[in-house]
Design a protein around this motif. Structure first.
Motif, PDB file in Angstrom:
ATOM      1  N   PRO A  36       0.828  -1.217   0.000  1.00 55.15           N
ATOM      2  CA  PRO A  36       0.000   0.000   0.000  1.00 55.15           C
ATOM      3  C   PRO A  36       0.855   1.256   0.000  1.00 55.15           C
ATOM      4  O   PRO A  36       1.958   1.285   0.537  1.00 55.15           O
ATOM      5  CB  PRO A  36      -0.789  -0.129   1.300  1.00 55.15           C
ATOM      6  N   THR A  37       0.320   2.275  -0.628  1.00 54.32           N
ATOM      7  CA  THR A  37       0.964   3.579  -0.607  1.00 54.32           C
ATOM      8  C   THR A  37      -0.123   4.641  -0.656  1.00 54.32           C
ATOM      9  O   THR A  37      -1.298   4.329  -0.843  1.00 54.32           O
ATOM     10  CB  THR A  37       1.939   3.745  -1.794  1.00 54.32           C
ATOM     11  N   ASP A  93      -2.150  -5.833   4.588  1.00 50.43           N
ATOM     12  CA  ASP A  93      -0.708  -5.814   4.778  1.00 50.43           C
ATOM     13  C   ASP A  93      -0.009  -5.997   3.427  1.00 50.43           C
ATOM     14  O   ASP A  93      -0.579  -6.570   2.505  1.00 50.43           O
ATOM     15  CB  ASP A  93      -0.279  -6.944   5.721  1.00 50.43           C
ATOM     16  N   PRO A  94       1.243  -5.531   3.327  1.00 48.17           N
ATOM     17  CA  PRO A  94       2.006  -5.785   2.107  1.00 48.17           C
ATOM     18  C   PRO A  94       2.223  -7.290   1.915  1.00 48.17           C
ATOM     19  O   PRO A  94       2.232  -8.061   2.881  1.00 48.17           O
ATOM     20  CB  PRO A  94       3.331  -5.055   2.353  1.00 48.17           C
ATOM     21  N   CYS A  95       2.425  -7.691   0.660  1.00 48.13           N
ATOM     22  CA  CYS A  95       2.562  -9.112   0.334  1.00 48.13           C
ATOM     23  C   CYS A  95       3.754  -9.331  -0.587  1.00 48.13           C
ATOM     24  O   CYS A  95       4.097  -8.481  -1.420  1.00 48.13           O
ATOM     25  CB  CYS A  95       1.322  -9.634  -0.386  1.00 48.13           C
ATOM     26  N   GLY A 105      -3.827  11.608  -1.021  1.00 49.58           N
ATOM     27  CA  GLY A 105      -4.563  11.394   0.205  1.00 49.58           C
ATOM     28  C   GLY A 105      -5.343  10.104   0.260  1.00 49.58           C
ATOM     29  O   GLY A 105      -6.042   9.839   1.245  1.00 49.58           O
ATOM     30  N   SER A 106      -5.235   9.275  -0.771  1.00 50.23           N
ATOM     31  CA  SER A 106      -5.972   8.006  -0.802  1.00 50.23           C
ATOM     32  C   SER A 106      -5.002   6.834  -0.701  1.00 50.23           C
ATOM     33  O   SER A 106      -3.856   6.891  -1.187  1.00 50.23           O
ATOM     34  CB  SER A 106      -6.790   7.884  -2.088  1.00 50.23           C
ATOM     35  N   ARG A 107      -5.478   5.760  -0.102  1.00 47.84           N
ATOM     36  CA  ARG A 107      -4.681   4.535   0.046  1.00 47.84           C
ATOM     37  C   ARG A 107      -4.857   3.673  -1.215  1.00 47.84           C
ATOM     38  O   ARG A 107      -5.980   3.276  -1.542  1.00 47.84           O
ATOM     39  CB  ARG A 107      -5.114   3.766   1.280  1.00 47.84           C
ATOM     40  N   VAL A 108      -3.778   3.433  -1.911  1.00 47.75           N
ATOM     41  CA  VAL A 108      -3.814   2.597  -3.111  1.00 47.75           C
ATOM     42  C   VAL A 108      -2.693   1.555  -3.002  1.00 47.75           C
ATOM     43  O   VAL A 108      -1.807   1.671  -2.139  1.00 47.75           O
ATOM     44  CB  VAL A 108      -3.631   3.431  -4.399  1.00 47.75           C
ATOM     45  N   TYR A 109      -2.775   0.569  -3.880  1.00 46.05           N
ATOM     46  CA  TYR A 109      -1.760  -0.498  -3.866  1.00 46.05           C
ATOM     47  C   TYR A 109      -0.946  -0.462  -5.153  1.00 46.05           C
ATOM     48  O   TYR A 109      -1.494  -0.250  -6.243  1.00 46.05           O
ATOM     49  CB  TYR A 109      -2.422  -1.870  -3.696  1.00 46.05           C
ATOM     50  N   GLU A 110       0.356  -0.646  -5.004  1.00 48.02           N
ATOM     51  CA  GLU A 110       1.262  -0.708  -6.141  1.00 48.02           C
ATOM     52  C   GLU A 110       2.016  -2.039  -6.126  1.00 48.02           C
ATOM     53  O   GLU A 110       2.074  -2.723  -5.093  1.00 48.02           O
ATOM     54  CB  GLU A 110       2.260   0.451  -6.100  1.00 48.02           C
ATOM     55  N   THR A 111       2.578  -2.366  -7.261  1.00 42.32           N
ATOM     56  CA  THR A 111       3.368  -3.598  -7.371  1.00 42.32           C
ATOM     57  C   THR A 111       4.785  -3.249  -7.792  1.00 42.32           C
ATOM     58  O   THR A 111       4.983  -2.582  -8.822  1.00 42.32           O
ATOM     59  CB  THR A 111       2.754  -4.563  -8.399  1.00 42.32           C
ATOM     60  N   ARG A 112       5.749  -3.654  -6.999  1.00 39.94           N
ATOM     61  CA  ARG A 112       7.155  -3.523  -7.380  1.00 39.94           C
ATOM     62  C   ARG A 112       7.575  -4.867  -7.975  1.00 39.94           C
ATOM     63  O   ARG A 112       7.680  -5.868  -7.252  1.00 39.94           O
ATOM     64  CB  ARG A 112       8.016  -3.163  -6.182  1.00 39.94           C
ATOM     65  N   GLU A 113       7.784  -4.883  -9.267  1.00 37.00           N
ATOM     66  CA  GLU A 113       7.976  -6.145  -9.970  1.00 37.00           C
ATOM     67  C   GLU A 113       9.426  -6.628  -9.927  1.00 37.00           C
ATOM     68  O   GLU A 113      10.369  -5.829  -9.881  1.00 37.00           O
ATOM     69  CB  GLU A 113       7.531  -6.007 -11.432  1.00 37.00           C
ATOM     70  N   ALA A 114       9.536  -7.957  -9.947  1.00 37.17           N
ATOM     71  CA  ALA A 114      10.826  -8.640 -10.117  1.00 37.17           C
ATOM     72  C   ALA A 114      11.878  -8.183  -9.120  1.00 37.17           C
ATOM     73  O   ALA A 114      13.022  -7.905  -9.481  1.00 37.17           O
ATOM     74  CB  ALA A 114      11.328  -8.463 -11.552  1.00 37.17           C
ATOM     75  N   VAL A 115      11.503  -8.118  -7.842  1.00 32.89           N
ATOM     76  CA  VAL A 115      12.519  -7.823  -6.831  1.00 32.89           C
ATOM     77  C   VAL A 115      13.484  -9.004  -6.685  1.00 32.89           C
ATOM     78  O   VAL A 115      14.630  -8.829  -6.246  1.00 32.89           O
ATOM     79  CB  VAL A 115      11.874  -7.482  -5.473  1.00 32.89           C
ATOM     80  N   LEU A 116      13.011 -10.189  -7.042  1.00 26.01           N
ATOM     81  CA  LEU A 116      13.877 -11.365  -7.175  1.00 26.01           C
ATOM     82  C   LEU A 116      13.469 -12.099  -8.449  1.00 26.01           C
ATOM     83  O   LEU A 116      12.283 -12.326  -8.684  1.00 26.01           O
ATOM     84  CB  LEU A 116      13.745 -12.310  -5.982  1.00 26.01           C
ATOM     85  N   THR A 117      14.452 -12.457  -9.257  1.00 27.03           N
ATOM     86  CA  THR A 117      14.200 -13.254 -10.461  1.00 27.03           C
ATOM     87  C   THR A 117      14.969 -14.562 -10.363  1.00 27.03           C
ATOM     88  O   THR A 117      15.696 -14.798  -9.392  1.00 27.03           O
ATOM     89  CB  THR A 117      14.622 -12.478 -11.718  1.00 27.03           C
TER      90      THR A 117
END
Length: 534
Positions: free
Chosen positions: A212-213, A292-294, A217-229
């Motif tokens: 979440p980020t 929670d973050p996943c 002023g609103s709570r939204v979800y982002e994806t950080r891709e390929a932190v491990l490949t």
């Protein structure tokens, strides 16, 4: 001693037959398995619980064959503008709809730099437009991928087959007469769908972070891709079921030391490694309202599992201790998913997918084990008929048992030696190899007839000296014919032309064995039977 010296060619033939017998029937030969294969649950191809060590190919044992081109188009003579390959891949992918950096391969080449796009439904014009928009000058754009990509695909597919325990499965690159390139996959004793499931996907495995980020002023979800490949994992463990029971599974993995600090920092920044750990509900609510973050486990572009982090692991991440011994478990919903992930991690991701649509000449077929057994019987009957036909012609031609019988026995010994060679190296027999054996019988007896006709051309021969003179003349003819056959068959044996390769290889081997072993031995046998001063 002189007898042994004079008849060394016959002794050499006997030794070759004994060696072939050992290769065919010794359990020390048949029990060996190719390196990297697990044959604990399946017998090796061609063993069939029999007493002979011959291995059978797809056509005689049943199984699945897939022949397909690779998906992709290639731009040649690309100017990278002193940028790294990774940057080029990212820049080009950004200009293509539905593509990411993993779908673009930039290569430095000795002749020219290339850029390959390995996803479907991207046209030549779209790649040209993407390169122009990214600022990379380029030359010709063509269908297909580079030789390096094809070679890497063969290696990865072979690794996947070995890791899956599919004993006897082979992967090779074949080229048609018109220059088209295909990947040929053959897996005995497996049905079509099982093989398609294994080789049909690229086998990519990566870890994303869903967190979440706040925006406006609103709570939204982002994806950080390929932190491990896949390249970040090492020491891939075996897929296991949880000791507490249940339907889950996991794969123990370690992360490379150079990749661990960046991953550790990412999970702390995104809140996965928050104090007290995190609880992920991504799979429960479809990723829309996770509190929670996943960490997302993504296989072939699809999320197969999501999980939070236990308090003890989170504490290690935040303190920096985890990076000193980086390892954890990739959890899955069932053991089959865990096994698939373990296979993909060990084998690596395919640089390009197989085009299994059939639109570009790709085919897949399945031969049932019962049909393979029928082919074995038919091949045996064909061989017996060929031997009987040759024997009948030889007896009609000469009418002398002392000439005809050694000819037939010597010709059959040639095939027996070739069978021993095939057993020794584990070469699988298929219909093309059987055709090569039949060709060897025909050409071998032809050469023996040349010897017999030349030796007996002027009636009976009594003198050993006269016999040797006539035999040498016949052998020169045979040697010239053998050289012609080897030269004619060599391109088929070297080029990857599928079934023709096995036919050519064993025809050439039969000619070599004939010239070096069986023809000289037949000459010595005739000398012993026909001359008086032996």
């Amino acid at each position: 001693m002189s007898t042994l010296r004079d008849n060394w060619r016959v002794i050499f033939l006997v030794v070759a037959i004994l060696v072939s017998t050992f290769a065919l029937f010794s359990p020390t030969v048949g029990s060996q398995s190719p390196i990297g294969e697990d044959n604990s649950s399946q017998p090796a191809v061609g063993e069939d619980n029999s007493m002979i060590n011959l291995k059978y190919g797809l056509q005689l044992d049943g199984g699945t064959r897939i022949r397909a081109p690779l998906v992709g188009i290639t731009a040649e003579e690309v100017e990278f503008n002193n940028e790294s390959q990774r940057v080029v891949e990212q820049q080009v992918a950004a200009q293509l709809d539905g593509a990411d950096a993993a779908d673009v391969i930039a290569r430095f080449g000795a002749q020219s730099n290339t850029v390959e796009v390995t996803i479907e439904n991207v046209s030549d014009d779209e790649l040209r437009t993407a390169l122009d928009a990214a600022g990379y000058a380029h030359g010709n754009v063509r269908d297909g991928v580079t030789e390096t990509t094809r070679t890497e695909t063969v290696r990865v597919l072979q690794s996947k087959i070995n890791e899956a325990g599919l004993s006897g499965g082979t992967v090779q690159q074949v080229t048609t007469a018109t220059g088209e390139h295909f990947i040929l996959v053959e897996v005995p004793n497996r049905d079509r769908q099982d093989v398609l499931d294994l080789v049909g996907e690229r086998g990519t495995v990566q870890i994303d972070i869903y967190y979440p980020t706040t925006q406006n002023g609103s709570r939204v979800y982002e994806t950080r891709e390929a932190v491990l490949t896949q390249s970040d994992f090492t020491s891939i463990g075996t897929a296991q079921e949880p000791q507490t029971g249940g339907d889950g599974g996991f794969v123990p993995v370690s992360v490379r030391e150079e990749s661990a600090p960046a991953f550790q920092q990412a999970v702390v920044e995104t809140g996965v490694a928050q104090p007290g750990g995190s609880r992920c509900t991504y799979m429960e609510d479809g990723g829309k309202n996770s509190t929670d973050p996943c960490l997302l486990l993504v296989v072939n572009g699809e999320v197969v599992n999501a999980f939070g982090m236990q308090p003890s692991l989170a504490d290690g991440m935040r303190s920096g201790e985890w990076a000193k011994a980086p390892g954890f478990r990739l959890s899955t919903r069932n053991i089959s998913e865990a096994q698939e992930i373990a296979i993909n991690l060990r084998a690596g991701a395919l640089p390009a997918k197989l085009d299994l649509s059939g639109s570009d000449g790709g085919t897949s077929s399945y031969i049932s084990p019962s049909q393979g057994e029928r082919f074995k019987i038919d091949s045996l009957l064909t061989g017996i008929i060929a031997v009987l036909a040759v024997a009948g012609v030889v007896f009609l031609r000469y009418g002398k048992p002392q000439v005809a019988l050694p000819m037939i026995v010597t010709g059959l010994s040639e095939v027996y030696i070739l069978l021993g060679f095939a057993a020794a190296i584990g070469y699988p027999l298929d219909l093309s190899v059987i055709a090569g054996f039949i060709a060897v019988i025909g050409t071998g007896v032809d050469d023996l007839i040349i010897i017999a006709d030349e030796v007996m051309a002027e009636g009976s021969v009594k003198s050993r000296k006269v016999f040797q003179s006539r035999f040498r003349r016949a052998f020169w003819v045979i040697g010239a014919a053998a050289a012609t056959t080897i030269i004619a068959m060599s391109p088929l044996a070297v080029l990857s032309l599928g079934d023709l390769q096995g036919f050519a290889i064993f025809t050439i081997l039969g000619v070599i064995v004939g010239v070096l072993v069986t023809r000289p031995a037949y000459g010595d046998i005739l000398r012993l039977l026909l001359t008086e001063d032996r």
